[in-house]
Design a protein around this motif. Structure first.
Motif, PDB file in Angstrom:
ATOM      1  N   LEU A  17      -5.792   6.805 -12.290  1.00 10.94           N
ATOM      2  CA  LEU A  17      -5.234   7.983 -11.499  1.00 10.94           C
ATOM      3  C   LEU A  17      -4.291   8.803 -12.363  1.00 10.94           C
ATOM      4  O   LEU A  17      -3.379   7.952 -13.067  1.00 10.94           O
ATOM      5  CB  LEU A  17      -4.829   7.473 -10.254  1.00 10.94           C
ATOM      6  N   ARG A  18      -4.067   9.966 -12.410  1.00 15.54           N
ATOM      7  CA  ARG A  18      -3.115  10.768 -13.035  1.00 15.54           C
ATOM      8  C   ARG A  18      -2.373  11.761 -12.105  1.00 15.54           C
ATOM      9  O   ARG A  18      -3.145  12.399 -11.238  1.00 15.54           O
ATOM     10  CB  ARG A  18      -3.841  11.452 -14.292  1.00 15.54           C
ATOM     11  N   GLN A  37      -5.689  -0.751  -6.549  1.00 15.34           N
ATOM     12  CA  GLN A  37      -7.105  -0.581  -5.934  1.00 15.34           C
ATOM     13  C   GLN A  37      -7.141   0.423  -4.962  1.00 15.34           C
ATOM     14  O   GLN A  37      -6.329   0.645  -4.339  1.00 15.34           O
ATOM     15  CB  GLN A  37      -7.449  -1.938  -5.198  1.00 15.34           C
ATOM     16  N   LEU A  38      -8.043   1.455  -5.326  1.00 12.16           N
ATOM     17  CA  LEU A  38      -8.304   2.500  -4.624  1.00 12.16           C
ATOM     18  C   LEU A  38      -9.065   2.283  -3.307  1.00 12.16           C
ATOM     19  O   LEU A  38     -10.178   1.604  -3.262  1.00 12.16           O
ATOM     20  CB  LEU A  38      -9.182   3.639  -5.498  1.00 12.16           C
ATOM     21  N   LEU A  45      -5.200   6.487  -0.809  1.00  8.86           N
ATOM     22  CA  LEU A  45      -4.395   5.352  -0.524  1.00  8.86           C
ATOM     23  C   LEU A  45      -4.788   4.270  -1.338  1.00  8.86           C
ATOM     24  O   LEU A  45      -5.836   3.982  -1.631  1.00  8.86           O
ATOM     25  CB  LEU A  45      -4.949   4.730   1.152  1.00  8.86           C
ATOM     26  N   VAL A  46      -3.723   3.470  -1.844  1.00  5.94           N
ATOM     27  CA  VAL A  46      -3.802   2.494  -2.859  1.00  5.94           C
ATOM     28  C   VAL A  46      -3.225   1.157  -2.579  1.00  5.94           C
ATOM     29  O   VAL A  46      -2.191   1.401  -1.908  1.00  5.94           O
ATOM     30  CB  VAL A  46      -3.524   3.029  -4.199  1.00  5.94           C
ATOM     31  N   ALA A  57       0.857  -1.187   0.057  1.00  3.75           N
ATOM     32  CA  ALA A  57       0.076  -0.019  -0.081  1.00  3.75           C
ATOM     33  C   ALA A  57       1.054   1.319  -0.059  1.00  3.75           C
ATOM     34  O   ALA A  57       1.997   1.545   0.570  1.00  3.75           O
ATOM     35  CB  ALA A  57      -1.061   0.112   1.151  1.00  3.75           C
ATOM     36  N   ALA A  58       0.309   2.345  -0.398  1.00  8.53           N
ATOM     37  CA  ALA A  58       1.045   3.472  -0.479  1.00  8.53           C
ATOM     38  C   ALA A  58      -0.196   4.756  -0.509  1.00  8.53           C
ATOM     39  O   ALA A  58      -0.966   4.690  -0.865  1.00  8.53           O
ATOM     40  CB  ALA A  58       1.905   3.839  -1.828  1.00  8.53           C
TER      41      ALA A  58
END
Length: 482
Positions: free
Chosen positions: A413-414, A467-468, A452-453, A396-397
């Motif tokens: 996500l950009r 994954q969001l 957080l993904v 996770a990050a």
């Protein structure tokens, strides 16, 4: 007295049912009396029960870090719904009458104080005695016996993995699966419970209805097992040759082999931080059939340096009914001592005494400021990590994004540099399809925020997907995985 918030009371409840029942008691005015002492260290009252006489319940905050719950009801839950209801009544600002401490509770306090004094005297005596004693030595014979047993177990697994690869996955039938299950049970005799669970996962995968998907997962798991066998044998052989060699406290190898870390060990190896502020960013409860346990997992951010930690509360099937079930935490948590388990990414943490308070907008801004500004560095770190078969599968990050938008049939996500990460779904069990949720959010929440993904490596397409789990803005947090 501690600040009694709803989040604090939620954290005390043994399960969701007790939480709901306690709230209902408070909302339905089931308490005929609500009292509090002048020093606010004790709240107590009477609650309607199934019998003629009301239940007498109290919560004692003489020691705020370890509140004492008392109730005259026959419930085996601890704390019971009546004690929780008393606390929820306080959070709902129900009127509490100032009253003297009941005699029976005053007597119990006095007895508890005497026990504590004796305990401290005993500890001081033990400490002075220990100074004159040499440090306790490790039982070398027991140590050698255990290491040899682990090496023998890994050798058995090594032969099994080679046999599976040699015969091919297509040759695995019901008889073969039963044999693998039996061998997994036998590994329980070799002190390598982590390896045992990894083998059980293969059995469960092969029982899946989707064989094509199962084969891909089994191959990945076999590579993982093979790496665990090789690294595990090398590590154990080194420890056998050098009994004084310290345990590996940097990677998860010990835990993957089956070691259960004790808090005393973590403290001994200085894997501890003082006065840490944490905010939970996501939460999930799931069932680990390979280990026969329920898992309550949380993802947390350290508000000092932005490190993403995880918590895992394990409830074995056979004891789940008598164990507290963890739940989502919305409050800000302050831990006096934070124990950090070995691990290179998203290390697991644990604490014993914490304080809860409401998380305000300033804390959400702080979380947002800790997010990695561009994807490039995060992607590089994740790719380097997943090169190892024993690395965390879904790290996770906390990342900053410029926009969440649709590109063709997918959501991405950009970042500010135009780098994109494809949003995928459902590789975390029990999660929600974000494609159906994202379009419902205000546009402001989808631009220039933090998220957080968790990452997943798509082996077939050779790319990373995410994954969001949560979106963090300047004033709130939106959880997509609760």
């Amino acid at each position: 007295m501690v600040s009694i918030t709803e989040a604090f009371v939620d954290s005390l409840a043994p399960n969701a049912s007790a939480m709901k029942n306690g709230r209902d008691l408070a909302k339905k005015n089931s308490f005929s009396e609500l009292c509090i002492t002048a020093d606010e260290t004790l709240i107590f009252g009477e609650c309607k029960g199934s019998g003629k006489e009301p239940y007498l319940c109290s919560v004692d905050f003489l020691r705020p870090e370890t509140p004492v719950f008392r109730c005259s009801c026959p419930s085996r839950q601890f704390p019971c719904k009546h004690a929780l209801g008393l606390l929820y009544a306080h959070t709902l600002q129900k009127p509490f009458e100032v009253a003297e401490i009941p005699t029976d509770i005053a007597d119990k306090r006095e007895k508890a104080e005497k026990r504590e004094e004796k305990k401290k005297e005993s500890e001081l005596t033990d400490a002075s005695t220990d100074r004159s004693k040499p440090a306790r030595k490790v039982n070398k014979a027991a140590f050698v016996k255990k290491i040899n047993a682990q090496l023998e177990g890994l050798s058995i697994l090594e032969k099994l993995v080679l046999q599976i690869v040699h015969n091919g996955l297509g040759s695995i039938d019901k008889k073969s699966l039963q044999l693998m299950e039996d061998q997994a049970k036998q590994l329980g005799n070799y002190y390598i419970s982590g390896v045992q669970a990894a083998l059980r996962e293969i059995v469960l995968m092969m029982k899946s209805a989707d064989k094509e998907m199962a084969y891909s997962q089994v191959i990945e798991q076999l590579i993982r097992l093979w790496s665990l066998v090789k690294k595990g044998k090398s590590y154990l052989e080194q420890r056998l040759a050098e009994p004084e060699r310290p345990m590996d406290t940097e990677t998860m190898l010990e835990e993957q082999l089956g070691h259960t870390w004790q808090l005393t060990e973590l403290k001994q190896f200085d894997r501890i931080k003082q006065d840490v502020e944490l905010l939970q960013l996501s939460f999930l409860s799931y069932t680990d059939h390979a280990r026969s346990e329920f898992v309550d997992a949380g993802w947390w951010v350290d508000l000092q340096d932005g490190t993403i930690y995880t918590t895992r509360h394990l409830r074995p099937f056979r004891a789940a009914k008598s164990m507290k079930e963890e739940d989502t935490v919305h409050a800000l948590v302050t831990a006096e001592e934070l124990y950090i388990y070995p691990g290179e990414q998203n290390a697991r943490i644990r604490w014993e005494n914490v304080k809860f308070r409401e998380a305000d907008a300033e804390k959400f801004k702080r979380v947002k400021s800790l997010a990695v500004p561009t994807f490039q560095d995060v992607i590089k770190q994740v790719k380097n990590g997943i090169k190892s078969p024993l690395a965390l599968k879904n790290p996770a990050a906390l990342i900053a994004f410029h926009a969440i938008e649709r590109v063709g049939d997918t959501m991405v996500l950009r970042d500010v540099q135009g780098k994109q990460l494809t949003i995928t779904n459902n590789f975390i069990s029990g999660s929600i399809n974000s494609d159906s949720i994202i379009p419902l959010l205000p546009k402001d929440d989808l631009n220039d925020q933090a998220a957080l993904v968790v990452f997943q490596h798509d082996v077939e397409n050779r790319r990373l997907g995410v994954q969001l789990l949560s979106i963090i803005t300047d004033c709130r947090m939106i959880r997509l995985l609760y």
